[in-house]
Design a protein around this motif. Sequence first.
Motif, short mmCIF file in Angstrom:
data_model
loop_
_atom_site.label_atom_id
_atom_site.label_comp_id
_atom_site.label_asym_id
_atom_site.label_seq_id
_atom_site.Cartn_x
_atom_site.Cartn_y
_atom_site.Cartn_z
N ALA A 184 78.39 27.37 29.15
CA ALA A 184 77.61 27.13 27.94
C ALA A 184 78.47 26.49 26.86
N THR A 185 77.81 25.75 25.98
CA THR A 185 78.51 25.15 24.86
C THR A 185 78.83 26.22 23.82
N LEU A 186 79.76 25.91 22.97
CA LEU A 186 80.18 26.84 21.94
C LEU A 186 79.02 27.12 20.98
N GLY A 187 78.77 28.40 20.72
CA GLY A 187 77.70 28.78 19.81
C GLY A 187 76.39 29.11 20.49
N PHE A 188 76.28 28.88 21.80
CA PHE A 188 75.05 29.20 22.53
C PHE A 188 75.10 30.65 22.99
N THR A 189 74.15 31.46 22.51
CA THR A 189 74.09 32.87 22.87
C THR A 189 72.85 33.10 23.73
N PRO A 190 73.01 33.27 25.04
CA PRO A 190 71.83 33.42 25.90
C PRO A 190 71.20 34.80 25.81
N ASP A 191 69.89 34.84 26.02
CA ASP A 191 69.21 36.12 26.18
C ASP A 191 69.53 36.71 27.55
N VAL A 192 69.64 35.84 28.54
CA VAL A 192 69.91 36.27 29.91
C VAL A 192 70.83 35.24 30.57
N GLN A 193 71.76 35.73 31.37
CA GLN A 193 72.57 34.86 32.22
C GLN A 193 72.19 35.10 33.67
N VAL A 194 72.05 34.01 34.43
CA VAL A 194 71.68 34.09 35.84
C VAL A 194 72.91 33.77 36.68
N LEU A 195 73.35 34.73 37.48
CA LEU A 195 74.41 34.50 38.46
C LEU A 195 73.74 34.30 39.80
N LEU A 196 73.85 33.10 40.36
CA LEU A 196 73.11 32.74 41.56
C LEU A 196 74.07 32.30 42.66
N SER A 197 73.81 32.79 43.87
CA SER A 197 74.61 32.42 45.04
C SER A 197 73.66 31.95 46.14
N ILE A 198 73.89 30.74 46.63
CA ILE A 198 73.10 30.18 47.73
C ILE A 198 74.00 30.13 48.96
N THR A 199 73.68 30.93 49.93
CA THR A 199 74.52 31.06 51.13
C THR A 199 74.01 30.24 52.31
N ARG A 200 72.76 29.79 52.24
CA ARG A 200 72.23 28.97 53.34
C ARG A 200 71.12 28.06 52.83
N LEU A 201 71.18 26.81 53.23
CA LEU A 201 70.11 25.86 52.96
C LEU A 201 70.23 24.75 54.00
N LEU A 205 70.73 39.16 37.15
CA LEU A 205 70.36 38.82 35.78
C LEU A 205 71.12 39.74 34.83
N ILE A 206 71.88 39.14 33.92
CA ILE A 206 72.71 39.88 32.97
C ILE A 206 72.11 39.69 31.58
N ASP A 207 71.76 40.80 30.91
CA ASP A 207 71.16 40.68 29.58
C ASP A 207 72.24 40.50 28.52
N ARG A 208 71.81 40.41 27.27
CA ARG A 208 72.74 40.11 26.18
C ARG A 208 73.72 41.25 25.91
N ARG A 209 73.43 42.43 26.45
CA ARG A 209 74.36 43.56 26.31
C ARG A 209 75.37 43.62 27.46
N GLY A 210 75.24 42.68 28.40
CA GLY A 210 76.14 42.66 29.54
C GLY A 210 75.72 43.59 30.67
N GLN A 211 74.48 44.07 30.64
CA GLN A 211 73.99 44.98 31.67
C GLN A 211 73.20 44.21 32.72
N VAL A 212 73.34 44.62 33.99
CA VAL A 212 72.59 44.00 35.08
C VAL A 212 71.15 44.50 35.03
N ARG A 213 70.19 43.60 34.80
CA ARG A 213 68.79 43.98 34.69
C ARG A 213 68.01 43.75 35.98
N ASP A 214 68.52 42.89 36.86
CA ASP A 214 67.83 42.64 38.12
C ASP A 214 68.84 42.10 39.12
N ASN A 215 68.70 42.55 40.37
CA ASN A 215 69.56 42.09 41.46
C ASN A 215 68.66 41.92 42.68
#
Length: 235
Positions: A111-128, A144-154
Amino acid sequence: MTVLRLPLILLLAGVFGLAGCSVHQPVSLYQLDSGSPAQPAQSAGMAVLLGPVSIADYLQRETLLQRQPDGSLQASTDGRWAGSLSSDINQLLLRQVAGHLDSQRVVLAPATLGFTPDVQVLLSITRLDSGESQPAILDAQWRLIDRRGQVRDNRIVHLQEPHASGTAAQVQAQGILLQRLAEQLSVALKPLANQPPVAEVPRKPAPKPAAPVEPEKPKIPMASPIRTDMEVFRF
């Protein structure tokens, strides 16, 4: 001598002609189909940081691989990717997620400096991949990581798409799989759009430095008059 040389010359000409045909055989270039994502209109929509997106090592090449019935992979002889497959995947997911969320605030990591996301998506593609007789298959996992740094969905995702024979049909099926992945990801992101703001923890005032302890001064006993029973006479 002339009669013997003529067949040899014709033979060499035929060999070079075949070599020239094999060298100049046209190879088709392919890109993933990103579909027709909606153009997001909200400039103050949900802020999403998409990535890092990790791609399996065997996909990080220009060669278009074909899955064989025995599970092995072989390089395609009539086609290859027109550039970076990793970059195509990132751009496809970005446009699809932004369209589903109707938000202009979906950006790729970092992300660029100053951008504060509501959610960060960590995505891994193992096959295509896919094959002439093998369906297109996508295996992926997101967190899915929320703004508090907690994992909200896996979630672990396995998607499959049939196709007609041919390289173009396979590439189209792989693009459809990524579009379906983006749709499912957007559904998981929407409930996290209305997160309460992170309350700032009040800072405790810095402790004041302790005053230096002065050494106690020695106490001098007070002189007290001594009384006696003697009387003083003045003449």
